[in-house]
Write a protein that holds these residues in place. Structure first.
Motif, PDB file in Angstrom:
ATOM      1  N   VAL A 258       0.955  -0.809  -0.054  1.00 15.66           N
ATOM      2  CA  VAL A 258       0.060   0.280  -0.378  1.00 15.66           C
ATOM      3  C   VAL A 258       0.476   1.366   0.080  1.00 15.66           C
ATOM      4  CG1 VAL A 258      -1.348   1.154   1.387  1.00 15.66           C
ATOM      5  CG2 VAL A 258      -1.575  -2.169   1.327  1.00 15.66           C
ATOM      6  N   ASP A 259       0.637   2.450  -0.896  1.00 19.73           N
ATOM      7  CA  ASP A 259       1.386   3.799  -0.690  1.00 19.73           C
ATOM      8  C   ASP A 259       0.364   4.839  -0.381  1.00 19.73           C
ATOM      9  OD1 ASP A 259       4.296   2.361  -1.867  1.00 19.73           O
ATOM     10  OD2 ASP A 259       2.877   1.596  -3.216  1.00 19.73           O
ATOM     11  N   MET A 260       0.314   5.209   0.004  1.00 21.40           N
ATOM     12  CA  MET A 260      -0.412   6.610   0.320  1.00 21.40           C
ATOM     13  C   MET A 260       0.127   7.681   0.724  1.00 21.40           C
ATOM     14  SD  MET A 260      -1.753   4.681   4.365  1.00 21.40           S
ATOM     15  CE  MET A 260      -2.844   5.602   4.597  1.00 21.40           C
ATOM     16  N   ALA A 261      -0.712   8.596   0.211  1.00 19.14           N
ATOM     17  CA  ALA A 261      -0.602  10.151   0.256  1.00 19.14           C
ATOM     18  C   ALA A 261      -0.600  10.622   2.061  1.00 19.14           C
ATOM     19  CB  ALA A 261      -1.182  11.183  -0.522  1.00 19.14           C
ATOM     20  N   ALA A 262       0.389  12.147   2.223  1.00 16.39           N
ATOM     21  CA  ALA A 262       0.093  11.659   3.305  1.00 16.39           C
ATOM     22  C   ALA A 262      -1.004  12.126   4.494  1.00 16.39           C
ATOM     23  CB  ALA A 262       1.094  12.884   3.668  1.00 16.39           C
ATOM     24  N   ASP A 263      -2.366  12.970   3.920  1.00 14.46           N
ATOM     25  CA  ASP A 263      -3.682  12.522   4.480  1.00 14.46           C
ATOM     26  C   ASP A 263      -4.545  11.881   3.660  1.00 14.46           C
ATOM     27  OD1 ASP A 263      -4.120  13.556   1.699  1.00 14.46           O
ATOM     28  OD2 ASP A 263      -5.101  15.386   2.075  1.00 14.46           O
ATOM     29  N   ALA A 264      -4.370  10.200   2.622  1.00 15.04           N
ATOM     30  CA  ALA A 264      -5.315   9.580   2.791  1.00 15.04           C
ATOM     31  C   ALA A 264      -5.307   8.683   4.118  1.00 15.04           C
ATOM     32  CB  ALA A 264      -4.473   8.621   2.146  1.00 15.04           C
ATOM     33  N   ARG A 265      -6.796   8.066   4.097  1.00 15.98           N
ATOM     34  CA  ARG A 265      -6.776   7.417   5.209  1.00 15.98           C
ATOM     35  C   ARG A 265      -7.417   5.827   4.679  1.00 15.98           C
ATOM     36  NH1 ARG A 265      -9.690  10.624   8.822  1.00 15.98           N
ATOM     37  NH2 ARG A 265     -10.680   9.167   9.347  1.00 15.98           N
ATOM     38  N   LEU A 266      -6.681   4.275   5.451  1.00 16.52           N
ATOM     39  CA  LEU A 266      -6.704   3.292   5.449  1.00 16.52           C
ATOM     40  C   LEU A 266      -7.900   2.306   6.678  1.00 16.52           C
ATOM     41  CD1 LEU A 266      -5.518   0.915   3.819  1.00 16.52           C
ATOM     42  CD2 LEU A 266      -3.684   1.309   4.574  1.00 16.52           C
ATOM     43  N   CYS A 267      -8.486   1.779   6.863  1.00  9.92           N
ATOM     44  CA  CYS A 267      -8.480   0.352   6.941  1.00  9.92           C
ATOM     45  C   CYS A 267      -8.553  -0.510   6.153  1.00  9.92           C
ATOM     46  CB  CYS A 267     -10.424   0.838   6.985  1.00  9.92           C
ATOM     47  SG  CYS A 267     -10.863  -0.301   8.605  1.00  9.92           S
TER      48      CYS A 267
END
Length: 250
Positions: free
Chosen positions: A111-120
């Motif tokens: 998983v690659d996320m941006a700084a303000d992304a949200r992941l569950c």
């Protein structure tokens, strides 16, 4: 422009398909369907999804994934990759993966996320078919979850089970005979505010920790898949903001 998440592009081939139930307001659900019915040695499955800026995407599977007996020297491969653009929210909520006697599978989730992304994220795992009296005395399962935020490592979890899995899990300091397990990761700015509520739903065979600011992780051990779901469903409903996909309720 209207706040609704929509499909931008789709490519699929082989037995791995994706279907899209009617979307709820502002979000989209994608259901992964393995028309082959399971995974065995030599199979190769790959899935990749990107949630664009400000979108809300929930991903699940039609049913539990089954890992069938493999021929000697063969291993099934499952590779999943998620990319979350700025402001995106993704719920990665596949149903259980059931390990069969003699199965051999290597699975990867990146998983690659941006700084303000949200992941569950949740990955439930069942050790054999309890209703059939199956005991995993010969199986191989290698699993790796890697999450990066802005290109920097945020969470890494690796699991390797080989040979007499049941005997290994029977050890009190390992799993004390548990027949099912789930790993849940919640990466979002409000993670610390959710910790107490999550812990209130946990059974005695579970634990949840705030690993760092914005990162909550928990693991549940259970006697079987039914007990696991009893504990897990309220937690996922809470962490996914009441968007638990319908296949979980069937």
């Amino acid at each position: 422009m209207d706040g609704q998440t929509r499909l931008d592009d789709l490519r699929q081939a082989g037995s791995m398909k994706v279907v899209f139930p009617r979307a709820s307001k502002g979000s989209m659900t994608a259901v992964l369907v393995n028309t082959a019915g399971g995974v065995t040695g030599g199979d190769q499955f790959a899935f990749e999804a990107r949630a664009g800026q400000g979108t809300h995407l929930t991903l699940t599977t039609q049913a539990a994934e089954r890992t069938y007996r493999a021929q000697p020297g063969e291993m099934g491969q499952i590779t999943n990759r998620l990319t979350l653009d700025p402001g995106a929210q993704v719920n990665w909520l596949p149903q259980e993966t059931i390990l069969f006697q003699g199965s051999s599978v290597r699975r990867r989730l990146n998983v690659d996320m941006a700084a303000d992304a949200r992941l569950c994220l949740a990955e439930p795992l069942v050790f054999g078919r309890a209703a059939m009296g199956e005991v995993l005395t010969n199986a191989t399962f290698q699993d790796r979850i890697e999450i990066r935020r802005e290109g920097k490592p945020l969470y890494l979890d690796a699991l390797s089970l080989t040979g007499d899995v049941a005997a290994h899990l029977a050890r009190p300091n390992i799993a004390n005979g548990a027949g099912a397990m789930v790993t849940v990761v919640y990466a979002a700015p409000d993670a610390v505010a959710r910790l107490d509520a999550v812990r209130a739903h946990l059974p005695d065979t579970a634990g949840a920790s705030l690993i760092q600011d914005g990162l909550l992780a928990l693991r549940i051990l259970a006697a079987d898949s039914h007990d696991l779901r009893t504990s897990l469903v309220p937690i996922l409903t809470f962490l996914s903001d009441n968007t638990l996909p319908r296949p979980w309720m069937i």
